[in-house]
Design an enzyme around this catalytic site. Structure first.
Site, PDB file in Angstrom:
ATOM      1  N   ASP A  90       0.824  -1.217   0.000  1.00  6.86           N
ATOM      2  CA  ASP A  90       0.000   0.000   0.000  1.00  6.86           C
ATOM      3  C   ASP A  90       0.860   1.270   0.000  1.00  6.86           C
ATOM      4  O   ASP A  90       1.966   1.271   0.547  1.00  6.86           O
ATOM      5  CB  ASP A  90      -0.918  -0.019   1.239  1.00  6.86           C
ATOM      6  CG  ASP A  90      -2.096   0.924   1.096  1.00  6.86           C
ATOM      7  OD1 ASP A  90      -2.312   1.458  -0.007  1.00  6.86           O
ATOM      8  OD2 ASP A  90      -2.798   1.143   2.103  1.00  6.86           O
ATOM      9  N   ASN A 119     -11.211  -2.453  -5.412  1.00  2.46           N
ATOM     10  CA  ASN A 119     -10.425  -1.509  -6.207  1.00  2.46           C
ATOM     11  C   ASN A 119     -11.061  -1.174  -7.563  1.00  2.46           C
ATOM     12  O   ASN A 119     -10.660  -0.209  -8.221  1.00  2.46           O
ATOM     13  CB  ASN A 119      -8.985  -2.005  -6.396  1.00  2.46           C
ATOM     14  CG  ASN A 119      -8.167  -1.968  -5.114  1.00  2.46           C
ATOM     15  OD1 ASN A 119      -7.454  -2.908  -4.774  1.00  2.46           O
ATOM     16  ND2 ASN A 119      -8.280  -0.877  -4.374  1.00  2.46           N
TER      17      ASN A 119
END
Ligand code: IPE
Ligand code: IPE
Ligand code: MG
Length: 242
Positions: free
Chosen positions: A12, A60
């Site tokens: 991330d 996502n």
């Protein structure tokens, strides 16, 4: 130093890495891919048997379509370009996640990568792509319900082991060490069932900055944990952290 057998990573911070450098987000993803290659080799070099990375979560898809499209094409290009090198390193590559929404060219490349590297035993790289932990549990429930409906097994046969056996990760041990970069401390619907007893390591570093030295820090953190699995210290003895 005791090493984990299986590491799971939420890679991330690509977006924030690029924002800090006044660059477009896609350059962060590109830099993130380079970090991934470094970490795959570093993990393999240490003899760690399994590495699972979260490359694209079902949620996502909610990102702007240009970003989703970029991630899909980056993934396809990287797969085509780098699979040979992974194969040379005797790394088996496998994908977990829902394959339904992924375009056919990408699916074909994923299947080719799996077929090419099937016999490799140095390390298993598991790429979670269009994955979510709740999706995994949902599809396991559906398989189990189907078997009950078809009288292949009774309801009483459904237990922890049976559920694990129907998850997409059935073939591997659960992760021992979970790493998330970029300062976020959440699971974001990653391996919900499988992370029950993982040691959790969080770092402020953005994923593109996560290098071999950062991996060492995570491994040093892991080596100092006493994994009790419900028992008390005296039952398992003090762990030698040297
Ligand atoms: C992780 O980085 C990469 C993917 C989700 C594919 P992010 O893109 O989430 O980066 P931040 O969180 O916006 O910084
Ligand atoms: C999780 O990261 C998914 C991947 C790294 C592929 P996100 O950055 O999308 O997670 P949230 O939405 O901030 O929790
Ligand atoms: Mg993020």
């Amino acid at each position: 130093m005791s090493l984990p057998r299986h590491i799971a990573i939420i890679m991330d911070g690509n977006g924030r890495w690029s924002k800090d450098r006044a660059k477009p987000r896609h350059l962060g993803h590109k830099a993130g891919l380079e970090a991934l290659k470094t970490i795959i080799e570093a993990v393999a070099k240490r003899g760690i048997r399994y590495l699972t990375v979260f490359a694209f979560g079902i949620e996502n898809w909610l990102r702007p379509s240009e970003e989703v499209n970029y991630l899909m094409s980056l993934f396809l290009t990287a797969l085509k370009r780098d699979i040979g090198r992974l194969h040379e390193h005797e790394i088996q590559v496998l994908f977990i996640g829902d394959r339904k929404r992924i375009n056919t060219e990408l699916i074909r490349s994923m299947e080719e990568a799996e077929a090419l590297t099937r016999q490799n035993h140095k390390m298993t790289l598991i790429v979670a792509f269009n994955y979510s932990g709740r999706w995994d549990i949902e599809q396991a429930c559906q398989q189990l319900a189907q078997k009950v409906a078809e009288n292949i097994m009774p309801v009483s046969a459904i237990n922890e082991a049976m559920i694990s056996h129907h998850l997409s990760t059935a073939a591997w041990p659960d992760p021992d060490l979970f790493i998330r970069t970029s300062g976020e401390q959440r699971l974001s619907n990653f391996l919900l069932w499988q992370l029950s007893y993982a040691e959790l390591y969080f770092t402020e570093k953005y994923w593109p900055e996560f290098d071999e030295n950062e991996l060492e820090k995570a491994l040093a953190f892991y080596a100092l944990r006493e994994r009790r699995f419900g028992q008390i210290s005296e039952q398992i003895g003090m762990k030698d952290a040297s």
